[in-house]
Write a protein that holds these residues in place. Structure first.
Motif, mmCIF file in Angstrom:
data_model
loop_
_atom_site.group_PDB
_atom_site.id
_atom_site.type_symbol
_atom_site.label_atom_id
_atom_site.label_comp_id
_atom_site.label_asym_id
_atom_site.label_seq_id
_atom_site.Cartn_x
_atom_site.Cartn_y
_atom_site.Cartn_z
ATOM 1 N N ILE A 121 18.026 -0.853 6.261
ATOM 2 C CA ILE A 121 16.720 -0.425 5.762
ATOM 3 C C ILE A 121 16.905 0.324 4.450
ATOM 4 C CG2 ILE A 121 14.539 0.677 6.347
ATOM 5 C CD1 ILE A 121 15.474 -1.456 8.366
ATOM 6 N N ARG A 122 16.091 0.015 3.473
ATOM 7 C CA ARG A 122 16.132 0.667 2.175
ATOM 8 C C ARG A 122 14.718 1.065 1.770
ATOM 9 N NH1 ARG A 122 19.402 -4.301 -0.727
ATOM 10 N NH2 ARG A 122 21.216 -4.334 0.646
ATOM 11 N N THR A 123 14.615 1.826 0.702
ATOM 12 C CA THR A 123 13.307 2.135 0.131
ATOM 13 C C THR A 123 13.311 1.762 -1.342
ATOM 14 O OG1 THR A 123 13.909 4.416 -0.413
ATOM 15 C CG2 THR A 123 12.884 4.034 1.744
ATOM 16 N N VAL A 124 12.117 1.471 -1.863
ATOM 17 C CA VAL A 124 11.971 1.145 -3.268
ATOM 18 C C VAL A 124 10.619 1.668 -3.732
ATOM 19 C CG1 VAL A 124 10.986 -1.143 -2.771
ATOM 20 C CG2 VAL A 124 12.061 -0.708 -4.984
ATOM 21 N N ASP A 125 10.583 2.205 -4.945
ATOM 22 C CA ASP A 125 9.327 2.653 -5.549
ATOM 23 C C ASP A 125 8.705 1.495 -6.325
ATOM 24 O OD1 ASP A 125 9.400 5.341 -4.634
ATOM 25 O OD2 ASP A 125 10.900 5.798 -6.164
ATOM 26 N N VAL A 126 7.432 1.258 -6.085
ATOM 27 C CA VAL A 126 6.725 0.136 -6.704
ATOM 28 C C VAL A 126 5.618 0.680 -7.588
ATOM 29 C CG1 VAL A 126 5.408 -1.966 -6.267
ATOM 30 C CG2 VAL A 126 7.230 -1.296 -4.686
ATOM 31 N N ALA A 127 5.546 0.197 -8.819
ATOM 32 C CA ALA A 127 4.505 0.626 -9.761
ATOM 33 C C ALA A 127 3.159 0.011 -9.384
ATOM 34 C CB ALA A 127 4.897 0.209 -11.173
#
Length: 279
Positions: A121-127
Motif C-alpha cells: 500500500i502506498r499514498t500519492v498526492d493528486v492535484a
C-alpha cells in the motif's frame, strides 16, 4: 449420381474423424459445406480434398475455439490464420490466469484461511483535475463491457477538450455486485476546462464535466488478472485495512485508476491502481 471423386457422408465422416451429426452442424454454420447435395433426397457428398479442412476444424475444436471464430480462421491465408490462432490462444491463457486467481481467492475464502495475497500500500498526492465523466448504474456482470466502451468515448471526446491530462479512472459511488448496480462513474482528466464545456454544449452527449479536488490517495497496484471480480475485492479490503491501521480516514468513494494499455497487457502485467481518497 456416380462420381468416383465424391465420398458419402458416412465415408467422409470416417476419414475426417467426425460424426455425420457434426458434419450437418458444420454445414449449417458454413464451416464445411458438402460438395454436392442430392436435390431429391438431400443426401450429402464430400470431396476427398475436404478432409484436411474437416480435420482442421476438429483440431481447433479440441482447443475449444468457438465455431464462429473457426469460420473466420478458415477464411484467412495461412500466415494470417496462424496469427489469429496465436491471438486466440493468448486470450485463453489470460482467461485461465484470471480464473486461476479467482479459484485461489475462493479456496481461501471457503476454507476460512487467511488471505494469501500480499499488497503493498502506498499514498500519492493528486492535484486538482478537470474530468469528463459518464455515469451509469451497472451490475458486476455489466462492468467489463461498459468500462472500456465508456472510456473509449471519453478519449474521443478529449480530442476536442485540449487532450488527455492523466490516466482514466472509474469511481464506484455505491456497491457493485451481481445484484447491486452502483452507480459507477468513468472519468478522464482533460487539459482545457473551457474547451470541454463548449464541446459538451455542442455535442449534447451523456457525458458531463466536473472538477476532481486535489487530495491524497491510498492505493495498491494490481495485475490484469487481479482486476477480475470478486478477486479485486481483496485489494480494496487491503487498502481499507491499511488506512485504518495508519489512523487515516477514507474521504471519498473507491476507484480504479488504469495506467496501462489494457489490450496490450497480459494477465500478469500491472495495469490498475485500486485506491481510496484519504485524509
Amino acid at each position: 449420381m456416380h462420381d468416383d471423386s465424391l465420398l458419402t457422408i458416412g465415408a467422409f465422416a470416417a476419414r475426417a474423424r467426425l460424426s455425420p451429426k457434426a458434419l450437418r452442424l458444420y454445414d449449417r454454420l458454413g464451416l464445411l459445406a458438402p460438395a454436392h447435395v442430392d436435390p431429391a433426397t438431400g443426401y450429402r457428398w464430400y470431396r476427398t480434398e475436404q478432409v484436411d479442412r474437416a480435420r482442421l476444424v476438429v483440431l481447433l475444436r479440441q482447443i475449444e475455439m468457438p465455431l464462429a471464430r473457426i469460420a473466420d480462421v478458415l477464411e484467412l491465408p495461412g500466415w494470417q490464420a496462424a496469427e489469429a490462432l496465436t491471438a486466440y490462444w493468448a486470450e485463453v491463457e489470460d482467461r485461465r490466469a484470471v480464473q486461476g486467481a479467482v479459484v485461489a481467492y475462493l479456496r481461501d475464502r471457503l476454507t476460512g484461511r487467511t488471505q494469501t495475497m500480499k499488497y503493498e500500500i502506498r499514498t500519492v498526492d493528486v492535484a486538482e483535475q478537470v474530468v469528463l465523466t459518464e455515469r451509469r448504474g451497472l451490475t458486476a456482470a455489466e462492468l467489463p463491457r461498459w468500462i472500456p466502451a465508456s472510456l473509449g468515448r471519453l478519449e474521443q471526446a478529449a480530442e476536442g477538450c485540449g487532450g488527455i491530462a492523466g490516466p482514466p479512472y472509474v469511481v464506484y459511488h455505491s456497491e457493485v455486485t451481481a445484484d447491486d448496480d452502483g452507480p459507477v462513474e468513468a472519468c478522464l482528466p482533460v487539459n482545457d476546462a473551457r474547451a470541454a464545456q463548449l464541446w459538451l454544449e455542442r455535442q449534447r452527449t451523456g457525458a458531463a464535466l466536473r472538477v476532481e479536488p486535489a487530495g491524497r490517495l491510498a492505493y495498491t497496484r494490481i495485475t490484469k488478472a487481479q482486476v477480475t471480480h470478486p478477486l479485486i475485492e481483496s485489494a480494496f479490503d487491503a487498502v481499507e485495512r491499511w488506512t485504518a491501521e495508519e489512523g487515516l480516514t477514507i474521504t471519498g468513494p473507491c476507484r480504479e485508476v488504469y495506467f496501462a494499455d489494457w489490450d496490450a497487457s497480459s494477465a500478469t502485467d500491472e495495469v490498475c491502481d485500486v485506491a481510496f481518497p484519504v485524509g
